[in-house]
Scaffold this motif. Structure first.
Motif, PDB file in Angstrom:
ATOM      1  N   TYR A 104      -2.383   6.146  -0.839  1.00 47.08           N
ATOM      2  CA  TYR A 104      -3.596   5.339  -0.661  1.00 47.08           C
ATOM      3  C   TYR A 104      -4.046   5.367   0.796  1.00 47.08           C
ATOM      4  O   TYR A 104      -5.252   5.425   1.084  1.00 47.08           O
ATOM      5  N   PHE A 149       0.852  -1.192   0.000  1.00 47.47           N
ATOM      6  CA  PHE A 149       0.000   0.000   0.000  1.00 47.47           C
ATOM      7  C   PHE A 149       0.885   1.239   0.000  1.00 47.47           C
ATOM      8  O   PHE A 149       1.873   1.303   0.739  1.00 47.47           O
ATOM      9  N   ARG A 178     -11.023   6.256   4.672  1.00 50.54           N
ATOM     10  CA  ARG A 178      -9.657   5.765   4.479  1.00 50.54           C
ATOM     11  C   ARG A 178      -9.528   4.333   4.986  1.00 50.54           C
ATOM     12  O   ARG A 178     -10.187   3.947   5.951  1.00 50.54           O
ATOM     13  N   GLN A 191      -5.862   8.539   1.308  1.00 49.53           N
ATOM     14  CA  GLN A 191      -6.913   8.834   0.336  1.00 49.53           C
ATOM     15  C   GLN A 191      -8.288   8.741   0.987  1.00 49.53           C
ATOM     16  O   GLN A 191      -8.630   7.744   1.617  1.00 49.53           O
TER      17      GLN A 191
END
Length: 323
Positions: free
Chosen positions: A70, A66, A96, A73
């Protein structure tokens, strides 16, 4: 009279062992090898080491799976989703992924623990070594200073300093990661308020060791004081330093969790296990996965480090090396 002389007998070499060594078939074991054997036999310490290794693999390998983007995000249409195949640890109030955030939060929490421990060890060993070796007025001044710092509530100082410097230190880019300025404040404050125990331990060891024969011989040979302090006495003080440093990592992680839970520690968007708990107390019943997973990681990390520290304490105890 002549006598028949038999074959000459080879002289036998006698092996001597130090008081802390143990004689085996292959020869004498050094104290460090014996300590390693004792540590391996300590079941809880080995279990703690295995858990700690798995946690390190979790946060290191997870970073390759990851990305940090991300982890930060947001996707409000996925907010507060329970654990699923897509999000094994569920999602937080802004959508998230909790799994990704625990991975990058582990980077921060473990980094704070190790960095604060290094600051504490450097300051504690330096003050303790100087006070114990020189003694006299220097010892009195440094020990009174140590007692003064010891009386300052470290958690209170950490909260005040985190509040005062919050937002004043810019975000730092390091190794491709973004660290908020609050991370640096927490590392420095924890490190500078947790060295007193170690300084007392090191001072006591230096007071004892400086009167030993090898130190007196070094002085007679004209060895400078700084070399005696660093290369002659310090290696004989490593055992308590290692144990104290190990336990200091766990204490630093807990301290970071305390202030982050109060909203005064690591600031968003940087994630840590502590500030993940801070954002979850509103959802204790409706979304328990928000506090369960970061809380579990904190508990496992602190327990495993304490188990390893207990094992090191027993293994490095000079009074038990011959058992």
């Amino acid at each position: 009279m002549s006598s028949m002389a038999g074959p000459a007998r080879r002289p036998t070499l006698s092996t001597t062992t130090e008081p802390g060594d143990v004689q085996t078939k292959g020869g004498a074991l050094s104290p460090w090898r014996l300590a390693w054997r004792r540590f391996v036999r300590h079941r809880m310490a080995m279990a703690g080491a295995a858990i700690l290794l798995l946690l390190i693999v979790y946060v290191v390998v997870g970073a390759f799976i990851f990305s940090e983007a991300y982890a930060n995000q947001t996707a409000t249409f996925k907010r507060l989703q329970p654990p699923s195949w897509e999000h094994p640890f569920g999602t937080d109030p802004v959508g998230r992924d909790v799994l990704a955030r625990t991975i990058y939060g582990g980077h921060i929490s473990l980094s704070i623990g190790v960095s604060a421990m290094l600051v504490s060890v450097v300051v504690g060993v330096l003050i303790g070594a100087i006070a114990g070796y020189y003694g006299g007025a220097i010892d009195s001044i440094l020990m009174r200073f140590t007692e003064a710092v010891f009386n300052i509530p470290s958690l209170f100082l950490l909260i005040v300093m985190a509040k005062f410097f919050s937002g004043r230190i810019p975000t730092v880019e390091l190794f491709g990661r973004s660290f908020s300025g609050s991370v640096i404040v927490i590392i420095v404050v924890i490190g500078l308020t947790s060295w007193m125990y170690l300084a007392r331990i090191v001072r006591a060891n230096y007071l004892s060791l400086k009167e030993r024969e090898f130190v007196l011989a070094a002085r007679c040979l004209g060895v400078p004081n700084w070399r005696i302090i660093t290369f002659h006495i310090l290696p004989n003080t490593l055992a308590p330093i290692i144990v104290t440093a190990t336990l200091g990592v766990a204490a630093a992680i807990l301290s970071e969790a305390y202030v982050s839970f109060l909203g005064l520690g690591v600031q968003p968007p940087t994630a840590s296990w502590g500030n993940m708990l801070d954002g979850s107390y509103v959802y204790l019943e409706s979304a328990p996965w928000l506090w369960f997973f970061p809380g579990l990681l904190i508990v496992l990390t602190v327990l495993s480090i304490n188990f390893v520290g207990d094992g090191l304490r027993d293994a490095l105890d000079p009074r038990s090396l011959t058992k």
